[in-house]
Design a protein around this motif. Structure first.
Motif, PDB file in Angstrom:
ATOM      1  N   ALA A  83      25.805  79.624  95.651  1.00  0.00           N
ATOM      2  CA  ALA A  83      26.474  80.902  95.390  1.00  0.00           C
ATOM      3  C   ALA A  83      26.112  81.441  94.016  1.00  0.00           C
ATOM      4  O   ALA A  83      25.936  82.649  93.832  1.00  0.00           O
TER       5      ALA A  83
ATOM      6  N   LYS B 168      27.908  79.804 105.024  1.00  0.00           N
ATOM      7  CA  LYS B 168      29.110  79.423 104.286  1.00  0.00           C
ATOM      8  C   LYS B 168      28.987  79.820 102.819  1.00  0.00           C
ATOM      9  O   LYS B 168      29.938  80.324 102.219  1.00  0.00           O
TER      10      LYS B 168
ATOM     11  N   THR C 290      36.776  80.755 111.172  1.00  0.00           N
ATOM     12  CA  THR C 290      36.390  81.763 110.180  1.00  0.00           C
ATOM     13  C   THR C 290      36.790  83.146 110.650  1.00  0.00           C
ATOM     14  O   THR C 290      37.327  83.952 109.880  1.00  0.00           O
TER      15      THR C 290
ATOM     16  N   TYR D 283      31.440  82.291 100.732  1.00  0.00           N
ATOM     17  CA  TYR D 283      32.030  81.777  99.503  1.00  0.00           C
ATOM     18  C   TYR D 283      31.617  82.641  98.316  1.00  0.00           C
ATOM     19  O   TYR D 283      32.439  82.947  97.443  1.00  0.00           O
ATOM     20  N   TYR D 284      30.346  83.046  98.285  1.00  0.00           N
ATOM     21  CA  TYR D 284      29.863  83.928  97.210  1.00  0.00           C
ATOM     22  C   TYR D 284      30.672  85.217  97.168  1.00  0.00           C
ATOM     23  O   TYR D 284      31.161  85.631  96.100  1.00  0.00           O
TER      24      TYR D 284
ATOM     25  N   ALA E 104      37.217  78.239 104.766  1.00  0.00           N
ATOM     26  CA  ALA E 104      37.385  79.675 104.999  1.00  0.00           C
ATOM     27  C   ALA E 104      38.857  80.057 105.067  1.00  0.00           C
ATOM     28  O   ALA E 104      39.228  81.189 104.765  1.00  0.00           O
TER      29      ALA E 104
ATOM     30  N   TYR F 220      34.537  72.613 104.792  1.00  0.00           N
ATOM     31  CA  TYR F 220      33.636  71.672 104.126  1.00  0.00           C
ATOM     32  C   TYR F 220      34.104  70.240 104.358  1.00  0.00           C
ATOM     33  O   TYR F 220      33.297  69.305 104.366  1.00  0.00           O
TER      34      TYR F 220
ATOM     35  N   TYR G 194      39.745  81.285 101.539  1.00  0.00           N
ATOM     36  CA  TYR G 194      39.108  82.393 100.824  1.00  0.00           C
ATOM     37  C   TYR G 194      38.575  83.526 101.713  1.00  0.00           C
ATOM     38  O   TYR G 194      38.305  84.611 101.209  1.00  0.00           O
TER      39      TYR G 194
ATOM     40  N   PHE H  59      38.203  73.673 100.244  1.00  0.00           N
ATOM     41  CA  PHE H  59      36.935  74.391 100.305  1.00  0.00           C
ATOM     42  C   PHE H  59      36.696  74.826 101.747  1.00  0.00           C
ATOM     43  O   PHE H  59      35.813  74.339 102.432  1.00  0.00           O
TER      44      PHE H  59
ATOM     45  N   THR I 114      34.227  84.716  96.002  1.00  0.00           N
ATOM     46  CA  THR I 114      34.332  84.284  94.606  1.00  0.00           C
ATOM     47  C   THR I 114      33.901  85.370  93.627  1.00  0.00           C
ATOM     48  O   THR I 114      34.567  85.618  92.616  1.00  0.00           O
TER      49      THR I 114
ATOM     50  N   ILE J 176      28.422  75.688  95.845  1.00  0.00           N
ATOM     51  CA  ILE J 176      28.791  76.360  94.597  1.00  0.00           C
ATOM     52  C   ILE J 176      27.546  76.750  93.809  1.00  0.00           C
ATOM     53  O   ILE J 176      27.443  77.872  93.294  1.00  0.00           O
TER      54      ILE J 176
END
Length: 280
Positions: A129, A152, A246, A156-157, A216, A178, A219, A214, A160, A126
């Motif tokens: 990102a 990863k 993924t 995630y970036y 893939a 994760y 998201y 948390f 988000t 987090i």
């Protein structure tokens, strides 16, 4: 001998934390989380940088009071971000860099929090990102390349922050879940179930994200940028199945399988394929 000492040290830490969680649960939780998020290596010395980093244009950014380092090689208006993995730094891109320079694009590499020349003692996806976003606000990336946990963090970036300038992403040996990383940590220290629950609770209170969510699976489907995943069948650090998952959830991605390269994926043919993919 080193492996034996590592075994003894980790088991001693685990035993201490397990005992402490019954006496001082908050202290035990903070200690366990600190060990989980504190890299043991990956720092660089600013006075002893290798030539290719010493010659790069350097710029520091601020993320919640902590400075983190970037390196830039100027090219055309297209911008490539490079994101290394756990206990690493921008050095890991040394062999790939010449191939990327041949594309003619501008390249910006980021030292993750608590790595390279970046400040801090704690690392997590987090925060990584958020650092990417700081740089992206000034240099809008068209392409992102991430290795391992940097891959990863890249995905995630994008899920988000939904950066509209990102066209393509390349993930190298990146984990999907994760929870698997977390479970391996619990197993390594042989933490008891009470301690495991306390760390899960701490993670939620701090980030408002459950460790199990948390992934893939939750998201990757929202990422519309094209993706190219590289993963080696002999990777023992992050298993090949992670990229398969993924790829399943990220509908605009393609999985490229290698063998014999391990987790690093440092290989000239891989570099050529990455460059060709960005130029398509």
């Amino acid at each position: 001998m080193k492996q034996f000492l590592f075994f003894i040290t980790t088991k001693s830490y685990g035993a201490y934390i397990n005992l402490l969680c019954f006496i001082a649960p908050k202290k035990a939780t903070l200690l366990a989380f600190s060990l989980f998020s504190h890299p043991r290596k990956g720092k660089l010395n600013s006075n002893q940088l290798p030539p290719f980093l010493a010659e790069a244009k350097k710029e520091t950014f601020d993320n919640h009071g902590l400075q983190f380092q970037t390196y830039r090689w100027d090219g055309d208006e297209k911008i490539i971000f490079l994101l290394h993995g756990w206990e690493s730094n921008t050095m890991r891109w040394k062999k790939l860099l010449p191939h990327l320079i041949e594309t003619g694009h501008t390249i910006i590499a980021i030292d993750a929090p608590a790595h390279g020349l970046s400040e801090g003692k704690e690392f997590n996806v987090i925060r990584y990102a958020a650092s990417i976003d700081c740089v992206a606000k000034k240099y809008s990336p068209n392409y992102i390349i991430g290795h391992s946990i940097g891959g990863k963090a890249s995905l995630y970036y994008q899920a988000t922050y939904n950066n509209p300038t990102v066209e393509k992403m390349v993930l190298l040996g990146a984990p999907s879940d994760y929870a698997i990383i977390f479970k391996n940590y619990v197993r390594l220290l042989r933490l008891n179930s009470r301690m495991e629950k306390l760390i899960h609770q701490h993670y939620w209170e701090r980030f408002q994200v459950k460790v199990a969510d948390f992934s893939a699976q939750h998201y990757a489907h929202s990422v519309t940028a094209k993706g190219l995943l590289f993963h080696d069948l002999d990777d023992t650090v992050v298993l090949y199945e992670e990229s398969k998952k993924t790829n399943q959830y990220w509908k605009t991605s393609v999985l490229e399988t290698t063998k014999g390269l391990g987790h690093s994926l440092q290989n000239k043919e891989v570099y050529k394929k990455i460059s060709a993919y960005l130029l398509q």
